[in-house]
Design a protein around this motif. Structure first.
Motif, short mmCIF file in Angstrom:
data_model
loop_
_atom_site.label_atom_id
_atom_site.label_comp_id
_atom_site.label_asym_id
_atom_site.label_seq_id
_atom_site.Cartn_x
_atom_site.Cartn_y
_atom_site.Cartn_z
N TRP A 13 0.71 5.93 0.39
CA TRP A 13 0.37 7.38 0.59
C TRP A 13 0.86 8.31 -0.19
O TRP A 13 2.41 8.18 0.02
CB TRP A 13 0.15 7.50 2.11
N PHE A 14 0.59 8.84 -0.79
CA PHE A 14 1.04 10.03 -1.82
C PHE A 14 0.57 11.55 -1.17
O PHE A 14 -0.63 11.69 -1.02
CB PHE A 14 0.94 10.14 -3.33
N CYS A 15 1.54 12.42 -0.63
CA CYS A 15 1.12 13.81 -0.16
C CYS A 15 2.14 14.76 -1.12
O CYS A 15 3.31 14.74 -0.94
CB CYS A 15 1.58 13.81 1.30
N TYR B 117 -9.97 10.36 7.62
CA TYR B 117 -9.62 11.52 6.96
C TYR B 117 -9.91 12.78 7.64
O TYR B 117 -9.56 13.89 7.73
CB TYR B 117 -10.24 11.62 5.56
N CYS C 285 1.01 -1.18 -0.07
CA CYS C 285 0.02 0.09 0.01
C CYS C 285 0.90 1.31 -0.04
O CYS C 285 2.02 1.25 0.18
CB CYS C 285 -0.92 -0.04 1.29
N SER D 278 -2.13 20.47 0.20
CA SER D 278 -1.52 19.17 -0.43
C SER D 278 -2.73 18.12 -0.86
O SER D 278 -3.72 18.19 -0.27
CB SER D 278 -0.70 18.41 0.55
N LEU D 279 -2.42 17.41 -1.73
CA LEU D 279 -3.48 16.45 -2.28
C LEU D 279 -2.73 15.03 -1.72
O LEU D 279 -1.94 14.77 -1.79
CB LEU D 279 -3.51 16.14 -3.59
N LEU D 280 -3.55 14.49 -0.91
CA LEU D 280 -3.30 13.05 -0.21
C LEU D 280 -4.06 12.08 -0.78
O LEU D 280 -5.35 12.06 -1.11
CB LEU D 280 -3.88 13.23 1.28
N THR D 281 -3.56 11.14 -1.37
CA THR D 281 -3.71 9.81 -2.04
C THR D 281 -3.57 8.80 -1.44
O THR D 281 -2.31 8.69 -1.28
CB THR D 281 -3.55 10.01 -3.59
N GLY D 282 -4.35 7.94 -1.06
CA GLY D 282 -4.02 6.53 -0.71
C GLY D 282 -4.45 5.54 -1.25
O GLY D 282 -5.39 5.56 -1.96
N PHE D 283 -3.60 4.37 -1.37
CA PHE D 283 -3.91 3.11 -2.04
C PHE D 283 -3.70 2.00 -0.99
O PHE D 283 -2.70 1.82 -0.57
CB PHE D 283 -3.03 2.89 -3.28
#
Length: 125
Positions: A73-75, A116, A71, A85-90
């Protein structure tokens, strides 16, 4: 998520983490614990964190050991608004245990929404 502890630290950005969650749906879904290897690094102007669960240590009483498949997480700061910021989680979480899929779907949706919401509140303070 109710607790998050670093169990073992290898380098500044590399560690083993232990997470627990509360029971869900009036404890129909027992509390879970996860033990993950986690690595965080700079990504462009932001951060990238990736991880995977490990078979590490004994399962604590009254918890079911869940498993996180790979998994991340991109911030990343927004170009037009660098203060945001854009937080994207996989995530690919396997709760394990004997659970009806409808209960899992309900619990995961509310848990992620709360995660979140709590994260947003924490970042504001």
């Amino acid at each position: 998520m109710t607790t998050m502890d670093i169990v073992e630290k290898f380098e500044e950005n590399c560690c083993v983490m232990h997470y627990t969650t509360a029971g869900q749906l009036w404890n129909i879904i027992s509390p879970r614990e996860f033990v993950d290897f986690s690595y965080t690094t700079q990504y462009e102007e932001g951060l990238l964190t990736c991880g995977i669960s490990l078979d590490y240590g004994e399962v604590r009483p009254n918890f079911v050991r869940g498993f996180n498949h790979p998994c991340g997480w991109f911030c990343v700061p927004l170009k037009d608004h660098p203060e945001h910021s854009l937080l994207t989680g996989f995530i690919q979480t396997e709760l394990r245990g004997m659970l009806p899929q409808s209960a899992v779907d309900t619990a995961m949706a509310s848990t992620l929404a709360n995660f979140y919401s709590d994260l947003r509140k924490a970042l504001k303070t």
